[in-house]
Design an enzyme around this catalytic site. Structure first.
Site, PDB file in Angstrom:
ATOM      1  CG  PHE A 142      40.831  40.834  36.189  1.00  0.00           C
ATOM      2  CD1 PHE A 142      42.094  41.622  36.379  1.00  0.00           C
ATOM      3  CD2 PHE A 142      39.865  41.838  36.307  1.00  0.00           C
ATOM      4  CE1 PHE A 142      42.167  42.901  36.450  1.00  0.00           C
ATOM      5  CE2 PHE A 142      39.886  43.173  36.338  1.00  0.00           C
ATOM      6  CZ  PHE A 142      41.187  43.510  36.401  1.00  0.00           C
ATOM      7  CG  ASN A 163      43.497  33.435  45.954  1.00  0.00           C
ATOM      8  OD1 ASN A 163      43.386  34.593  45.975  1.00  0.00           O
ATOM      9  ND2 ASN A 163      42.182  32.815  45.437  1.00  0.00           N
ATOM     10  CE  LYS A 178      44.779  21.082  64.769  1.00  0.00           C
ATOM     11  NZ  LYS A 178      45.726  21.457  65.803  1.00  0.00           N
ATOM     12  CE  LYS A 205      35.543  30.877  32.573  1.00  0.00           C
ATOM     13  NZ  LYS A 205      36.034  30.987  33.938  1.00  0.00           N
TER      14      LYS A 205
END
Length: 402
Positions: free
Chosen positions: A326, A213, A292, A344
């Protein structure tokens, strides 16, 4: 005031003679000094020299137990307020960097919780050798601090960097360390252990491809730096970033979500505060190709499975830790953040809309909302990530008072 305890570890180089001056000056300066000599160090200087200078037994052998009521290398490891390795040879640096504990010095260093300063001394070519450089980088990632060697004519005849720092320089480092330590006692997070995660994770698909990300790690690194500044003992668990870790903190580098899960859980029970800032992959490939994957069809369907939820696991195992998470969102920021807080078992959640300019991944600023488990909220305007980190820690301090 109680005397500060300095453990002077001397390894086998010609510069060992300087360590005698260091021991003498520290003792005369009011420090309690104990000395470990390696077998090689004793080729250059005797235990009797240091015994005379420090009025203490000198340690040379892991198996020589002077006091049957204690295990010597553990006892002295626990005794020390500060460890100074001077001179530190390439050999001793390599041993410590690679977890080799085969003598009194290395077994003690493996056991100590004290801060460690390393003063290298060796031939210039040895000092610049890639293996030595790598080993020093490894020790730095463990939290060891280095006292740079000086340049000049070396005992071997070469001219260059490798001379042990002069005794006055080494003693000044010790003075400065304890002056800083005394000041830290008044800092808001003094005596607290804080773990922060930062950066992205990478989920491997084949030897050349992975999922990741856009997280840069800047927010987590800013929190780590601020926490260190405020007196905390900081552990930074970092995914792959291009950032330079703040000095004086323990860094644990990881790649995948699973590695981050394992590393965070291994530290969790010893922490007072955990701030989960990393952008961890929610999914990872079911199958990882050994070679690959070659182009075949116009489309490629990849099956993914959920990664272990680090924050949820921490919330389930939470005892006395303050747990902060976060929530990076692109819509419904407050409601999603509130849901995460409850699901959580967090003490506080930090929400930020990463789709907004100045608040996204990689930026130097952030716009956040902080929501606590008691329902209180605090919204901040766009701030530098360094300032945002301080605001977050202010709220952590508030949680500690409750």
């Amino acid at each position: 005031m109680e005397k500060k305890k300095v453990l002077l570890a001397v390894s086998g180089g010609i510069a060992a003679y300087k360590a005698a001056t260091v021991a003498s000056r520290l003792y005369q300066g009011g420090y309690d000094v104990k000395v470990i000599l390696t077998e090689s160090a004793q080729k250059f200087i005797t235990p009797l020299t240091f015994q005379t200078l420090t009025r203490q037994d000198v340690y040379t052998d892991t198996f020589e137990e002077k006091n049957p009521s204690v295990v010597s290398h553990i006892d002295i490891a626990d005794w020390a307020d500060l460890v100074l390795i001077a001179p530190a040879t390439a050999n001793i640096i390599g041993k410590l960097a690679n977890g080799i504990a085969d003598d009194m010095l290395t077994t003690t260093l493996m056991a100590t919780k004290a801060d460690v300063f390393v003063a290298p001394a060796m031939n210039v070519n040895m000092f610049n050798h890639p293996a030595v450089t790598k080993n020093m980088e490894t020790l730095a990632s463990f939290g060891y601090r280095f006292i740079e060697p000086n340049e000049g004519l070396l005992a071997c005849g070469w001219v260059g960097k490798g001379r042990l720092a002069e005794p006055e320089e080494l003693i000044e480092v010790v003075h400065a360390y304890f002056a800083e330590t005394d000041k830290k006692q008044d800092l808001p997070l003094a005596g607290k252990k804080l773990l922060v995660t930062a950066g992205p994770t990478r989920e491997e698909l084949d030897p050349v491809r992975y999922f990741t990300n856009h997280s840069s790690g800047k927010m987590g690194y800013a929190i780590a730096a601020a926490a260190k500044k405020w007196g905390a003992e900081v552990t930074l668990v970092s995914g792959p970033t291009s950032l330079q870790p703040p000095s004086g903190i323990k860094v644990e580098n990881v790649i995948s979500a699973r590695e981050m899960y394992d590393k965070v859980l291994s530290h969790y029970n010893s922490q007072d505060i955990v701030i989960k800032c990393a952008a961890v992959a929610d999914y990872t490939p079911v199958s990882v190709f050994e070679n690959k994957f070659k182009k075949k069809n116009d489309t490629w369907t990849i099956e993914l499975k959920k990664t272990d939820d680090i924050l949820k696991t921490l919330g389930e195992k939470k005892e006395n830790q303050i747990l902060v998470g976060f929530a990076a969102e692109t819509e419904n920021l407050e409601s999603y953040a509130q849901d995460k807080l409850e699901r959580k078992n967090l003490d506080m959640v930090i929400g930020n809309d990463v789709s907004k300019e100045g608040s996204g991944f990689g930026s130097d600023t952030n716009e956040i909302i902080m929501i606590k488990k008691d329902g209180s909220k605090r919204t901040l305007p766009i701030l530098s990530k360094e300032k945002a980190a301080e605001e977050i820690l202010e709220q952590v301090l508030d949680l500690m008072k409750r």
